[in-house]
Design an enzyme around this catalytic site. Structure first.
Site, short mmCIF file in Angstrom:
data_model
loop_
_atom_site.label_atom_id
_atom_site.label_comp_id
_atom_site.label_asym_id
_atom_site.label_seq_id
_atom_site.Cartn_x
_atom_site.Cartn_y
_atom_site.Cartn_z
N GLY A 1 16.87 27.62 -7.43
CA GLY A 1 16.88 26.74 -6.25
C GLY A 1 17.87 27.22 -5.21
N ASP B 1 10.11 31.32 -10.91
CA ASP B 1 9.56 29.99 -10.66
C ASP B 1 9.78 29.14 -11.92
OD1 ASP B 1 7.09 28.94 -8.52
OD2 ASP B 1 7.60 27.76 -10.31
N THR C 1 20.33 13.04 -10.67
CA THR C 1 20.26 12.28 -9.42
C THR C 1 20.45 10.78 -9.62
OG1 THR C 1 18.69 11.51 -7.75
CG2 THR C 1 17.74 12.45 -9.72
N GLU D 1 18.65 8.75 -8.28
CA GLU D 1 17.29 8.18 -8.37
C GLU D 1 16.95 7.78 -9.81
OE1 GLU D 1 14.40 7.53 -6.31
OE2 GLU D 1 16.04 7.36 -4.88
N TYR E 1 9.47 11.41 -9.40
CA TYR E 1 10.67 12.23 -9.26
C TYR E 1 11.79 11.71 -10.17
CZ TYR E 1 14.99 14.09 -7.25
OH TYR E 1 16.22 14.69 -7.08
N LYS F 1 13.38 13.54 -13.55
CA LYS F 1 14.81 13.89 -13.63
C LYS F 1 15.47 13.18 -14.82
CE LYS F 1 15.82 16.64 -10.06
NZ LYS F 1 16.63 17.86 -10.12
P1 NAP Z 1 16.09 21.19 -1.77
O1 NAP Z 1 16.78 21.50 -0.51
O2 NAP Z 1 14.77 20.52 -1.76
O3 NAP Z 1 15.98 22.55 -2.61
C1 NAP Z 1 15.18 22.64 -3.77
C2 NAP Z 1 15.15 24.09 -4.22
O4 NAP Z 1 14.28 24.20 -5.36
C3 NAP Z 1 14.60 25.07 -3.16
O5 NAP Z 1 15.28 26.29 -3.28
C4 NAP Z 1 13.15 25.24 -3.61
O6 NAP Z 1 12.55 26.44 -3.18
C5 NAP Z 1 13.36 25.25 -5.11
N1 NAP Z 1 12.13 25.04 -5.88
C6 NAP Z 1 11.21 24.07 -5.71
N2 NAP Z 1 10.22 24.21 -6.62
C7 NAP Z 1 10.53 25.29 -7.36
C8 NAP Z 1 9.90 25.96 -8.44
N3 NAP Z 1 8.72 25.56 -8.91
N4 NAP Z 1 10.50 27.05 -8.97
C9 NAP Z 1 11.68 27.49 -8.49
N5 NAP Z 1 12.32 26.92 -7.44
C10 NAP Z 1 11.75 25.83 -6.90
O7 NAP Z 1 17.05 20.27 -2.70
P2 NAP Z 1 18.63 20.05 -2.61
O8 NAP Z 1 18.89 18.91 -1.72
O9 NAP Z 1 19.29 21.34 -2.40
O10 NAP Z 1 18.92 19.54 -4.08
C11 NAP Z 1 19.24 20.45 -5.13
C12 NAP Z 1 18.92 19.78 -6.47
O11 NAP Z 1 19.71 18.61 -6.61
C13 NAP Z 1 17.48 19.35 -6.64
O12 NAP Z 1 17.17 19.51 -8.00
C14 NAP Z 1 17.50 17.87 -6.29
O13 NAP Z 1 16.46 17.20 -6.95
C15 NAP Z 1 18.86 17.48 -6.82
N6 NAP Z 1 19.53 16.39 -6.10
C16 NAP Z 1 19.65 16.41 -4.75
C17 NAP Z 1 20.34 15.38 -4.12
C18 NAP Z 1 20.51 15.37 -2.63
O14 NAP Z 1 20.82 14.30 -2.09
N7 NAP Z 1 20.39 16.48 -1.93
C19 NAP Z 1 20.91 14.34 -4.88
C20 NAP Z 1 20.77 14.38 -6.25
C21 NAP Z 1 20.10 15.40 -6.87
P3 NAP Z 1 11.85 26.55 -1.70
O15 NAP Z 1 13.00 26.73 -0.73
O16 NAP Z 1 11.01 27.75 -1.85
O17 NAP Z 1 11.11 25.27 -1.48
N1 GDD Z 2 12.31 10.53 3.88
C1 GDD Z 2 12.21 9.38 4.57
N2 GDD Z 2 11.48 9.36 5.73
N3 GDD Z 2 12.84 8.29 4.08
C2 GDD Z 2 12.74 7.15 4.82
C3 GDD Z 2 12.02 7.07 6.02
C4 GDD Z 2 11.35 8.22 6.49
O1 GDD Z 2 10.69 8.23 7.53
N4 GDD Z 2 12.14 5.79 6.49
C5 GDD Z 2 12.89 5.12 5.64
N5 GDD Z 2 13.26 5.93 4.60
C6 GDD Z 2 14.06 5.53 3.43
C7 GDD Z 2 13.40 5.83 2.09
O2 GDD Z 2 12.41 4.86 1.78
C8 GDD Z 2 14.63 5.80 1.18
O3 GDD Z 2 14.91 4.49 0.80
C9 GDD Z 2 15.76 6.31 2.07
O4 GDD Z 2 15.26 6.28 3.41
C10 GDD Z 2 16.25 7.72 1.75
O5 GDD Z 2 15.13 8.58 1.71
P1 GDD Z 2 15.32 10.17 1.62
O6 GDD Z 2 16.22 10.64 2.68
O7 GDD Z 2 13.95 10.76 1.53
O8 GDD Z 2 16.14 10.36 0.27
P2 GDD Z 2 15.95 9.71 -1.19
O9 GDD Z 2 17.10 8.77 -1.38
O10 GDD Z 2 14.60 9.21 -1.41
O11 GDD Z 2 16.13 11.00 -2.13
C11 GDD Z 2 17.17 11.93 -1.89
O12 GDD Z 2 18.33 11.56 -2.60
C12 GDD Z 2 18.18 11.56 -4.02
C13 GDD Z 2 19.52 11.09 -4.62
O13 GDD Z 2 19.57 9.71 -4.61
C14 GDD Z 2 16.65 13.30 -2.31
O14 GDD Z 2 17.56 14.30 -1.93
C15 GDD Z 2 16.48 13.39 -3.82
O15 GDD Z 2 16.17 14.73 -4.21
C16 GDD Z 2 17.81 12.96 -4.47
O16 GDD Z 2 17.72 13.02 -5.87
#
Ligand code: NAP
Ligand code: GDD
Length: 350
Positions: A10, A64, A133, A135, A157, A161
């Site tokens: 990732g 992958d 996460t 989530e 999702y 996780k």
């Molecule tokens: P992101 O920006 O969506 O990055 C996801 C990464 O996974 C990208 O490099 C993507 O590649 C790669 N990927 C997707 N499908 C794959 C596959 N089949 N094989 C190999 N690589 C694959 O997510 P992020 O925000 O950096 O988050 C990193 C991790 O933390 C994720 O696992 C996410 O679920 C978890 N997480 C995120 C948050 C948050 O708020 N950001 C919070 C809690 C947990 P491409 O670039 O090619 O799409």
């Molecule tokens: N994406 C999105 N787009 N979210 C919206 C919108 C919209 O137009 N309008 C309202 N929301 C609300 C969603 O319903 C959700 O309650 C909140 O905004 C946050 O949505 P996202 O930013 O898509 O993030 P997430 O909380 O669902 O998930 C992210 O955080 C998780 C950790 O709690 C992702 O990064 C996940 O990968 C990560 O695990």
């Protein structure tokens, strides 16, 4: 001392970019796994190649998480000292559209890495980080969520996780792998994906300010999220793998805001004054200066079921890792706005 070698699944994602730069600055050799794509997908890490101190220790390889053989071959060949599994289909809303794929990548993908570690007899040679996460807490009723809070995932999702979390603990207990679960709450940055709500709001409001877009369409304005900064959160991932014992940690700020509050904060910094009216799907945000509707709600941005309230208790991380967040939500918003404005100004110089 032997050079530390990290393998990041990732690497092209938001966290992959921040983590690889952190580890390179710490003098690691970093191998990043990218997917084959029809268009360049390395935008977030391309700047590494501009830094002569970093680029010589950075290597990209194809792989992958749906392909066991690629995972096994990479680990066998690289023999990393630390593996970070950040790869995922990470969009909650999209996971309702592609549930089986999300479960395959996020759930089974984690199992595939753990199996490869076991089959290569590297249980005592490699440390493993799993990107869990908030989530997974989903529809919990607990006001603050900690490592002790039960999971109640509310999406494919979140469920995928939760499996990854459990299987990581299982392989730690069954085979003695140094495996840690980070339970990270939402974290953002200037390189956050465009379809996550924070980046969507900031990019749209700037485009509206510049006259390039008319309205911002959102879904649920009342869910609450605990937003931190990715730079702080990848540091916590690294800290987890530097401990004597593997364990699981909540990483969060302990403060949360509604989506509407986030809109108001970003709008104020961009120079809009918004007046809200209406209810539910009919709620609107109007630009007080000219009476034009800036924000509307659209059904398609609502989810089949919502996670209403996330707010983390990261006391364990504070106590054991000495970790606490450094960047506030207001500073995060400011940085995201400045970054976006710079992109805009570079594109259209005065
Ligand atoms: P992101 O920006 O969506 O990055 C996801 C990464 O996974 C990208 O490099 C993507 O590649 C790669 N990927 C997707 N499908 C794959 C596959 N089949 N094989 C190999 N690589 C694959 O997510 P992020 O925000 O950096 O988050 C990193 C991790 O933390 C994720 O696992 C996410 O679920 C978890 N997480 C995120 C948050 C948050 O708020 N950001 C919070 C809690 C947990 P491409 O670039 O090619 O799409
Ligand atoms: N994406 C999105 N787009 N979210 C919206 C919108 C919209 O137009 N309008 C309202 N929301 C609300 C969603 O319903 C959700 O309650 C909140 O905004 C946050 O949505 P996202 O930013 O898509 O993030 P997430 O909380 O669902 O998930 C992210 O955080 C998780 C950790 O709690 C992702 O990064 C996940 O990968 C990560 O695990």
């Amino acid at each position: 001392m032997k050079k530390k070698v990290a393998l990041i699944f990732g690497v092209t994602g938001q966290d992959g970019a921040y983590l690889s730069k952190l580890l390179l600055r710490k003098k690691y050799k970093v191998y990043g796994v990218k997917r084959r794509s029809s268009i360049i997908n390395t935008l977030r890490i391309d700047d590494i190649y501009k830094d002569i101190n970093l680029k010589s220790n950075f290597v990209l390889r194809y792989g992958d998480l749906t392909d066991s053989s690629s995972i096994l071959n990479l680990i066998k060949d690289i023999r990393p000292s630390e593996i970070y599994n950040l790869a995922a289909q990470s969009h909650v809303s999209v996971s309702f559209e592609v549930p089986e794929y999300s479960a395959d990548v996020n759930g089974l993908g984690t199992l595939r890495i753990l199996e490869a570690i076991k089959n290569l007899k590297m249980e005592k040679k490699v440390k493993f980080y799993q990107a869990g996460t908030s989530e997974m807490f989903g529809r919990t009723k607990e006001k603050f969520q900690s490592e002790k809070t039960s999971f109640y995932p509310a999406s494919p999702y979140g469920a995928s996780k939760s499996f990854a979390h459990s299987i990581t603990i299982n392989y730690r207990e069954a085979y003695g792998i140094f495996a840690c679960n980070g339970i990270l709450f939402n974290h953002e940055s200037p390189v956050r994906g465009e379809t996550f709500v924070t980046q969507k709001i900031i990019q749209a409001l700037i485009r509206i300010k510049k006259g390039e877009q008319k309205k911002l369409y959102l879904g649920n304005l009342y869910s609450k999220r605990d937003w931190g900064h990715a730079a702080d959160y990848v540091y916590a991932m690294w800290k987890m793998l530097q401990q004597k014992k593997p364990d699981d940690y909540v990483i969060a700020t302990g403060k949360n805001f509604t989506i509407k509050e986030f809109v108001n904060k970003a709008a104020k910094k961009i120079g809009f004054k918004i007046k809200w009216s209406g209810k539910g799907i009919s709620e609107k945000g109007v630009n007080i200066e000219n009476g034009k509707v800036l924000i509307e709600c659209k059904k398609r941005y609502f989810r089949p079921v919502e996670v209403d309230h996330l707010k983390g208790n990261a006391r364990k991380a504070k106590r054991i890792l000495n970790w606490s967040p450094k960047i506030s939500v207001d500073d995060l918003i400011e940085e995201m706005i400045d970054h976006e404005l710079k992109i805009y100004n570079d594109k259209y110089p005065k």
